[in-house]
Design an enzyme around this catalytic site. Sequence first.
Site, PDB file in Angstrom:
ATOM      1  N   GLY A   1       0.829  -1.192   0.000  1.00  0.00           N
ATOM      2  CA  GLY A   1       0.000   0.000   0.000  1.00  0.00           C
ATOM      3  C   GLY A   1       0.867   1.247   0.000  1.00  0.00           C
ATOM      4  O   GLY A   1       2.090   1.167   0.118  1.00  0.00           O
ATOM      5  N   VAL A   2       0.219   2.401  -0.136  1.00  0.00           N
ATOM      6  CA  VAL A   2       0.949   3.661  -0.214  1.00  0.00           C
ATOM      7  C   VAL A   2       0.977   4.314   1.162  1.00  0.00           C
ATOM      8  O   VAL A   2      -0.022   4.313   1.867  1.00  0.00           O
ATOM      9  CB  VAL A   2       0.268   4.613  -1.218  1.00  0.00           C
ATOM     10  N   GLY A   3       2.129   4.866   1.529  1.00  0.00           N
ATOM     11  CA  GLY A   3       2.176   5.603   2.776  1.00  0.00           C
ATOM     12  C   GLY A   3       3.536   5.474   3.445  1.00  0.00           C
ATOM     13  O   GLY A   3       4.452   4.842   2.915  1.00  0.00           O
ATOM     14  N   ASN A   4       3.641   6.092   4.596  1.00  0.00           N
ATOM     15  CA  ASN A   4       4.933   6.146   5.263  1.00  0.00           C
ATOM     16  C   ASN A   4       5.345   4.793   5.850  1.00  0.00           C
ATOM     17  O   ASN A   4       6.523   4.449   5.837  1.00  0.00           O
ATOM     18  CB  ASN A   4       4.902   7.227   6.348  1.00  0.00           C
TER      19      ASN A   4
ATOM     20  N   GLU B   1       0.133  -2.350  -6.910  1.00  0.00           N
ATOM     21  CA  GLU B   1      -0.596  -1.293  -7.604  1.00  0.00           C
ATOM     22  C   GLU B   1       0.307  -0.102  -7.884  1.00  0.00           C
ATOM     23  O   GLU B   1       0.269   0.501  -8.946  1.00  0.00           O
ATOM     24  CB  GLU B   1      -1.765  -0.804  -6.740  1.00  0.00           C
TER      25      GLU B   1
ATOM     26  N   ILE C   1      -7.146   1.484   9.575  1.00  0.00           N
ATOM     27  CA  ILE C   1      -7.562   2.442  10.603  1.00  0.00           C
ATOM     28  C   ILE C   1      -7.615   1.745  11.954  1.00  0.00           C
ATOM     29  O   ILE C   1      -7.120   2.257  12.947  1.00  0.00           O
ATOM     30  CB  ILE C   1      -8.925   3.063  10.228  1.00  0.00           C
TER      31      ILE C   1
ATOM     32  N   ASN D   1     -10.315   7.369   3.199  1.00  0.00           N
ATOM     33  CA  ASN D   1     -10.020   7.347   1.770  1.00  0.00           C
ATOM     34  C   ASN D   1     -10.965   6.360   1.078  1.00  0.00           C
ATOM     35  O   ASN D   1     -11.943   6.741   0.484  1.00  0.00           O
ATOM     36  CB  ASN D   1      -8.560   6.979   1.524  1.00  0.00           C
TER      37      ASN D   1
ATOM     38  N   GLY E   1      -7.319  -1.081  -3.427  1.00  0.00           N
ATOM     39  CA  GLY E   1      -7.050  -2.450  -3.840  1.00  0.00           C
ATOM     40  C   GLY E   1      -6.719  -3.381  -2.689  1.00  0.00           C
ATOM     41  O   GLY E   1      -6.381  -4.546  -2.915  1.00  0.00           O
TER      42      GLY E   1
ATOM     43  N   LYS F   1      -3.758  10.070  16.910  1.00  0.00           N
ATOM     44  CA  LYS F   1      -4.150  11.331  17.555  1.00  0.00           C
ATOM     45  C   LYS F   1      -3.549  11.453  18.955  1.00  0.00           C
ATOM     46  O   LYS F   1      -4.271  11.645  19.954  1.00  0.00           O
ATOM     47  CB  LYS F   1      -5.686  11.448  17.633  1.00  0.00           C
TER      48      LYS F   1
END
Lengths: 504, 504
Positions: A269-272, A294, A364, A384, A388, A408
């Site tokens: 997946g995309v992200g840090n 992807e 999440i 979001n 995929g 948070k």
Amino acid sequence: MSVERILDPRLRDRVVSAEQAAAFIQPGETVAMSGFTGSGYPKAVPLALAQRIEDVHAAGQPFQIKLMTGASTAPELDGALAKVDAIAMRMPFQTDPDARKRINEGKLDYIDIHLSHVAQHVWFGFYGDIDTAVIEVSAIREDGSLVPSTSVGNNKTWLDLAKKVIIEVNEWQPADIEGMHDIYYGTALPPHRKPIPLIHANDRIGQTTLNVDPDKIVAVVRTNGPDRNSPFKPIDEDSRQIAGYLIEFLKHEVAKGRLPANLLPLQSGVGNIPNAVLAGLAESGLRGLTSFTEVIQDGMLDLLKSGVLDYASCTGFALSPEANEEFKRNIKFYRERIIMRTQEISNHPELVRRLGCIGMNGMIEVDLYGNVNSTHVMGSRIMNGIGGSGDFTRNGFLSTFLSPSTAKGGSISAIVPMVSHVDHTEHDVSIIVTEQGLADLRGLPPRARARQVIDNCAHPDYRDQLNDYFDRACRDSYGKHTPHLLPEALSWHQRYIDTGTMKA
Amino acid sequence: MSVERILDPRLRDRVVSAEQAAAFIQPGETVAMSGFTGSGYPKAVPLALAQRIEDVHAAGQPFQIKLMTGASTAPELDGALAKVDAIAMRMPFQTDPDARKRINEGKLDYIDIHLSHVAQHVWFGFYGDIDTAVIEVSAIREDGSLVPSTSVGNNKTWLDLAKKVIIEVNEWQPADIEGMHDIYYGTALPPHRKPIPLIHANDRIGQTTLNVDPDKIVAVVRTNGPDRNSPFKPIDEDSRQIAGYLIEFLKHEVAKGRLPANLLPLQSGVGNIPNAVLAGLAESGLRGLTSFTEVIQDGMLDLLKSGVLDYASCTGFALSPEANEEFKRNIKFYRERIIMRTQEISNHPELVRRLGCIGMNGMIEVDLYGNVNSTHVMGSRIMNGIGGSGDFTRNGFLSTFLSPSTAKGGSISAIVPMVSHVDHTEHDVSIIVTEQGLADLRGLPPRARARQVIDNCAHPDYRDQLNDYFDRACRDSYGKHTPHLLPEALSWHQRYIDTGTMKA
């Protein structure tokens, strides 16, 4: 600006301004655009369309469109159109703050579906006709065929199905990207489908260009603008720990003989956090890795460059400005090691299962029994979308979900008694990793999963609260297979809404 | 009893009593047995094993096994072993009342997974070693190969992986079943997987018998007993109405050009409502139908006999006593029209997607946004399990879920604000049908789905209550994308637990 990227003389005659092109789009249309995670989206026509719609609205007239893409795009597309309330319906994925705000206010209808389903559901007729396609390409060849740019997404489907087509030719994209793509024209509707002849992640099964009926092209627009190019954050300690636990686990599986020494094709997946995993793989000692995913992000380029990763298959990019420069500078190197496909192929259940992908996605929240929420904050607000993640989670060899144990500033626990929305069921989730550790849920019944998730993944600040819920549920639940106390199951989320923290 | 069904002389020498065979199974073993929806399960060894375990328990000693099958079996297997507390872990599906009771008391660990995942997850090593396989067959050929009986399930995998094998040869099964099966030996572990060369539901891609290493066979037991043969209830008015709405919809899709005139391969869950749908199809005027499904039940035989259905692919049977007599009497007719496969093929995502199956499954409840609960009563008590419903729901052309709008004399609504457990997500569910009508959720955003489900599917006794929840959620929810009131979302279920009805 030269027209050397537009080699078909018929189409040179149709070069117009973005404003002229946008004028072809009428109120109420279903408009299908290119774009996948901020790469390869049209840079000019959506902005011109947004301006036109704003003007029409200012004159007191309605004007909205239904908008489909590959996945998320960028401020110049989703943002610009959302800001002027131009979108009545959005499908299948977005990450734009302005669009998200309107979706969560109930003002923008959003349909959040598996990315592998998009093309086929449109082909099946579930979304009606496509009026206009707006597609960025890097060049038009002499015969009118299109050289894709930095994403493929659903462009093949949009070009095949749209009644009229607007092409953006983006000279910012490297000309040498030509040859990198593999567009498979062998899909069909049932009952006419055949096996997809892809056996390795780097097999070429198609052609390098997109077909389009030139008679449908109503406008060609020349652009010269960058992809979204969001920078990644520096890798933080939580991400480094998550990456460490995951890579340790993968090496353990190799040692046990359950994975080959070069693993199986990675989906990321995309992200840090995924980027931190990719960085961790660079130092893992693993070699000969492959990817069937992807999106290619910074860490994947680094792995290719260092030779840890042999090759990668994708449908789009999500690169930082620096990585994008590197990509463009060494495009000939990357062109030999990256294959870009349509998203119906990059995410196809047949292929993900055949290749045995290792899915690595964010989340999440997860609950005691391994149900994962990837999409909804507090059960009702979209973040979001599923993207995929479901295609790889259900069909791959292993599904892993990665997240810090809290969000948070500690007021939200990513481990909850019951998730407030389910995107990946208990039947589909294998591995959970937080900075606290890794829960291996394979082959475990529900209550044993709960022990793993609480003991290995929950933040210490929430562990007592989770144990308390679980112990009382084991004692008082209506059924003891998947123990729950229904009046309390979602109380952590409501407490956060009411008080700003999930802490009791 | 003759031994004419045991043609391999080596194995004739290993014929023993069920008690002698059961003695090969040791405490703590993982035992993998044949059986799928009450067909083709071993009839004698499990009973003998249960007796032995009861005796051991009476002597104050522990004795439990881990038990795997294809799917559900029968009282002589699941029931007998559950009653004497012989099962420590059960995978992947069961429907037995005694097992269910123990699962819901927290005394029996149950792992409820997609039926398409079972074989591969065992091959991957996620469930450890298989100590003993106990497999019913209809005959043993001269070369030691096995003619399967009325279910195939995971038998190929169990025979390949088990350290020792016990074979039951059941002479009650028709000898002429030989030739009906298609056992595909082309599967492999990634990275060695190839496309599965099946293009039509009736393609033959394998062999008619199961292979087994004869050296692993420790015992052969001769039996002569019937499959479970549960009778179906007469078709009631609710089922007839549900079937009517679904068939009307399918014909509408044909008229709109979204489905071929002979539909696409049908998958049908087991039960009275699916049987009513099959009966409805017989009178629908549709012709040339095909089926790619897990289980053949009475209605499917009727469709084959009347020529409405051209052929069917399955992995097991669920027939009434009358239908079973019909099947055995006309086995040569059915053998030409039915192909029995391993469940990794009958439920394979690659094939379900390629063929474009139309999934028709029951459910416990659905919520406003199309999430379906197939497994858990009031969120914690298992009913049966997910079985293969997810394989067809995710990957097919259409997923339909069928249920009366209420249960328990109206005290339970099958349409609830939020389901108490999610097996099929909002991203996967297309069509909901109750006796009230049909909700077509394709291409709809969440709030529009809620309107469809309430208006078309909810029972009038619950419609006001649902509208009241939905209206207040649309007004007061934290986010308006998927509006929910978390303190109330599961209150219907708790009200049922507390008061015996979901009615406010």
